[in-house]
Every structure is written in C-alpha cells, then in structure tokens.
Design a protein around this motif. Structure first.
Motif, PDB file in Angstrom:
ATOM      1  N   GLN A  70       3.517 -16.699  60.111  1.00  9.51           N
ATOM      2  CA  GLN A  70       4.044 -15.350  60.411  1.00  9.51           C
ATOM      3  C   GLN A  70       4.704 -15.283  61.777  1.00  9.51           C
ATOM      4  O   GLN A  70       5.598 -14.475  61.987  1.00  9.51           O
ATOM      5  CB  GLN A  70       2.909 -14.318  60.393  1.00  9.51           C
ATOM      6  N   CYS A  71       4.198 -16.071  62.714  1.00  9.68           N
ATOM      7  CA  CYS A  71       4.662 -15.964  64.104  1.00  9.68           C
ATOM      8  C   CYS A  71       5.189 -17.320  64.569  1.00  9.68           C
ATOM      9  O   CYS A  71       4.553 -17.997  65.389  1.00  9.68           O
ATOM     10  CB  CYS A  71       3.534 -15.501  65.015  1.00  9.68           C
ATOM     11  N   GLY A  72       6.326 -17.706  64.026  1.00  6.53           N
ATOM     12  CA  GLY A  72       6.921 -18.984  64.414  1.00  6.53           C
ATOM     13  C   GLY A  72       7.189 -19.024  65.912  1.00  6.53           C
ATOM     14  O   GLY A  72       7.479 -17.995  66.531  1.00  6.53           O
ATOM     15  N   MET A  73       7.071 -20.215  66.500  1.00  8.72           N
ATOM     16  CA  MET A  73       7.306 -20.307  67.956  1.00  8.72           C
ATOM     17  C   MET A  73       8.756 -19.995  68.269  1.00  8.72           C
ATOM     18  O   MET A  73       9.673 -20.511  67.622  1.00  8.72           O
ATOM     19  CB  MET A  73       6.927 -21.687  68.489  1.00  8.72           C
ATOM     20  N   ASN A  74       8.957 -19.129  69.240  1.00 10.10           N
ATOM     21  CA  ASN A  74      10.307 -18.778  69.692  1.00 10.10           C
ATOM     22  C   ASN A  74      10.160 -18.285  71.126  1.00 10.10           C
ATOM     23  O   ASN A  74      10.025 -17.089  71.383  1.00 10.10           O
ATOM     24  CB  ASN A  74      10.908 -17.688  68.784  1.00 10.10           C
ATOM     25  N   GLY A  91       5.624  -8.144  66.128  1.00  8.41           N
ATOM     26  CA  GLY A  91       4.222  -8.496  66.312  1.00  8.41           C
ATOM     27  C   GLY A  91       3.300  -7.324  65.984  1.00  8.41           C
ATOM     28  O   GLY A  91       2.264  -7.502  65.332  1.00  8.41           O
ATOM     29  N   GLN A  92       3.688  -6.132  66.424  1.00  6.35           N
ATOM     30  CA  GLN A  92       2.854  -4.940  66.144  1.00  6.35           C
ATOM     31  C   GLN A  92       2.766  -4.677  64.653  1.00  6.35           C
ATOM     32  O   GLN A  92       1.702  -4.376  64.112  1.00  6.35           O
ATOM     33  CB  GLN A  92       3.441  -3.725  66.840  1.00  6.35           C
ATOM     34  N   LYS A  93       3.919  -4.803  63.972  1.00  6.61           N
ATOM     35  CA  LYS A  93       3.937  -4.578  62.512  1.00  6.61           C
ATOM     36  C   LYS A  93       3.046  -5.593  61.807  1.00  6.61           C
ATOM     37  O   LYS A  93       2.249  -5.252  60.928  1.00  6.61           O
ATOM     38  CB  LYS A  93       5.371  -4.750  61.980  1.00  6.61           C
ATOM     39  N   LEU A  94       3.200  -6.862  62.172  1.00  7.61           N
ATOM     40  CA  LEU A  94       2.412  -7.912  61.527  1.00  7.61           C
ATOM     41  C   LEU A  94       0.923  -7.690  61.765  1.00  7.61           C
ATOM     42  O   LEU A  94       0.098  -7.884  60.876  1.00  7.61           O
ATOM     43  CB  LEU A  94       2.821  -9.293  62.063  1.00  7.61           C
ATOM     44  N   TYR A 149       5.054 -12.430  70.614  1.00  3.59           N
ATOM     45  CA  TYR A 149       4.762 -11.372  69.634  1.00  3.59           C
ATOM     46  C   TYR A 149       3.905 -10.251  70.225  1.00  3.59           C
ATOM     47  O   TYR A 149       3.592  -9.286  69.527  1.00  3.59           O
ATOM     48  CB  TYR A 149       4.086 -11.969  68.385  1.00  3.59           C
ATOM     49  N   GLY A 150       3.552 -10.359  71.525  1.00  4.74           N
ATOM     50  CA  GLY A 150       2.823  -9.290  72.221  1.00  4.74           C
ATOM     51  C   GLY A 150       1.586  -8.820  71.486  1.00  4.74           C
ATOM     52  O   GLY A 150       1.336  -7.616  71.397  1.00  4.74           O
ATOM     53  N   LEU A 151       0.808  -9.759  70.972  1.00  8.61           N
ATOM     54  CA  LEU A 151      -0.379  -9.361  70.198  1.00  8.61           C
ATOM     55  C   LEU A 151      -1.461  -8.803  71.144  1.00  8.61           C
ATOM     56  O   LEU A 151      -1.550  -9.220  72.297  1.00  8.61           O
ATOM     57  CB  LEU A 151      -0.915 -10.560  69.403  1.00  8.61           C
ATOM     58  N   PRO A 152      -2.264  -7.845  70.647  1.00  6.94           N
ATOM     59  CA  PRO A 152      -3.300  -7.261  71.507  1.00  6.94           C
ATOM     60  C   PRO A 152      -4.447  -8.252  71.712  1.00  6.94           C
ATOM     61  O   PRO A 152      -5.025  -8.736  70.744  1.00  6.94           O
ATOM     62  CB  PRO A 152      -3.768  -6.036  70.706  1.00  6.94           C
ATOM     63  N   LEU A 153      -4.753  -8.559  72.958  1.00  3.06           N
ATOM     64  CA  LEU A 153      -5.692  -9.647  73.247  1.00  3.06           C
ATOM     65  C   LEU A 153      -6.682  -9.221  74.325  1.00  3.06           C
ATOM     66  O   LEU A 153      -6.371  -8.367  75.161  1.00  3.06           O
ATOM     67  CB  LEU A 153      -4.910 -10.874  73.741  1.00  3.06           C
ATOM     68  N   SER A 154      -7.835  -9.883  74.314  1.00  4.54           N
ATOM     69  CA  SER A 154      -8.878  -9.551  75.299  1.00  4.54           C
ATOM     70  C   SER A 154      -8.466 -10.046  76.689  1.00  4.54           C
ATOM     71  O   SER A 154      -7.580 -10.880  76.842  1.00  4.54           O
ATOM     72  CB  SER A 154     -10.187 -10.233  74.896  1.00  4.54           C
TER      73      SER A 154
END
Ligand SMILES: N[C@@H](CCC(=O)N[C@@H](CS)C(=O)NCC(=O)O)C(=O)O
Length: 221
Positions: free
Chosen positions: A114-118, A127-130, A179-184
């Motif tokens: 889903q989140c290929g390296m780029n 990223g938020q949608k995924l 992808y700016g995923l929410p992380l700790s």
C-alpha cells in the motif's frame, strides 16, 4: 565488490545492503540500473538479467561471486567481515536482530504493497485515507511499533549499535515520513535516530537528487 541497485527514491530492497556497506565503511562500487517505464521490464530488466539470472536488484558481485537477495547479501557481508558487528555481538541481541530482520524480509505485506517507497513524495493525504480504510496496514504498523519500542535504549538503534536490523527497517522509516502515518513518540524518536545516521542521510540525499520520475512506482491518487 560491486552492488547493483535501482533508483534510490524507490528501491527499498536496494537501500538495505547499500546502508550496511556504507555504515560499516566497506569498499564497494555502486552500479545503478534505473527502472524503465515498463513495470520491472524494458532496459532495466535486460541489464539486471545480464548480471543476475533472478532478474532483481540488489545483487552483489564480489570477485566473481554473485550474491542476490538483500538478506543473503547482508549475511554474506557479515561472514566476510567477522570482525565488524554487522550483527550484534551479544548472542541474545544477535538472535533478536536476526528474527526482526527475517520478519521484515518476509512480512509486512500490507505496508509494502500500500505504501511503496517514494522518498521525494509527500503522500500524507493518501496515507490518512489508507490508515482509515485498511486494518491490515494498521496491524503491520502496530507490530513494527512493538518491535521498535523494544529497543534497548530509547535514543539508540534496534539492537544496540547500528546493525543489519536497522538497515532492514530504514525503508519503513522513509515510508512513515512519506505517508505521514500517526505514530507514537517512541517510534518518532527511533525515526529521528535512524534518519540522523550518516549512511541513511547519504541515501536520502541521493534520492532527492535523482531526476527520474517512474510513473508505475508513483502512487495512484
Ligand atoms: N526479496 C528480494 C526482493 C528484490 C526485489 O523485489 N527488487 C525489486 C527492486 S526494489 C526488483 O528488482 N524487482 C524486479 C522484478 O520484480 O522483476 C530481496 O530481498 O532482494
């Protein structure tokens, strides 16, 4: 030694052994085979096949010895340079490093697909949608966070000093940024530590300097 790789912006598998060679200051020549517009085909495939019958990068050539697959390359390097701690010296830590490296090498399919390296892209909206839509992606990230949180020191690497294990998770760090995923907070701290490593900085800088935009590896928004 020659290490054949593909575009630094996109080729996560190439990044891993390259980081190990660089981080441990091993002598090697980098040979870039740029991706073609045809998905993993065209001139890219022809050039890779001329070196490696399995048709993939990365591949290492060491005085006639061909070593393919990122993990086999890192294991080969660890054997060739036994005095360097490519794997941690401590038995328990080395076992853990091997386990989490193997887990990365064979798993986390949702994150990878889903989140290929780029590295150059900002795909935070995607990223938020995924993140909302895909539970298996959230599960992959949760497991990665669990692995990273178990590192021995909050401001250190996964198994003590930088090792093959960190090289294997480095493309994940770039994906989390892209992808700016929410992380700790703990995960963000590890991302900062790894991003500040000179080898990682060098790869990321090279990725930003690349011009080629490869359409099939760009996210479909
Ligand atoms: N399991 C392999 C994966 C290598 C891989 O899939 N490399 C990609 C580039 S990042 C490739 O060469 N793909 C060409 C293809 O699949 O035909 C490794 O760990 O090295």
């Amino acid at each position: 030694m020659q290490l054949f790789i593909a575009n630094k912006n996109y080729s996560s598998w190439s990044m891993r052994p390259w980081l190990v060679l660089k981080a441990f200051d091993l002598p090697f020549e980098e040979v870039m085979i740029a991706f073609s517009e045809q998905p993993y085909g065209g001139a890219f495939k022809q050039k890779v096949l001329a070196v490696n019958p399995n048709g993939k990068v990365p591949v290492l050539l060491d005085e006639g010895q061909l070593v393919w697959d990122s993990l086999a390359i890192c294991e080969y390097l660890a054997e060739q340079y036994p005095n360097l701690a490519l794997w941690p010296v401590d038995n328990a830590m080395r076992t853990r490093a091997r386990c989490i490296t193997a887990e990365m090498h064979s798993g986390f399919i949702s994150l990878r697909n889903q989140c290929g390296m780029n590295i150059r892209a900002d795909l935070t909206a995607l990223g938020q949608k995924l993140w909302q839509a895909d539970e298996s992606l959230r599960q992959d990230v949760a497991r990665i966070e669990q692995i990273w949180t178990a590192r021995p020191h909050p401001d250190g690497f996964l198994c003590g000093d930088f090792s093959i294990a960190d090289a294997f998770y480095a493309p994940v760090v770039t994906r989390f940024i892209t992808y700016g995923l929410p992380l700790s907070k703990s995960t963000q701290q590890y991302m900062q530590t790894l991003s500040a490593h000179p080898a990682v900085k060098a790869w990321v800088a090279d990725a930003h300097a690349e011009q080629a935009r490869v359409a099939f590896l760009e996210a479909q928004l």
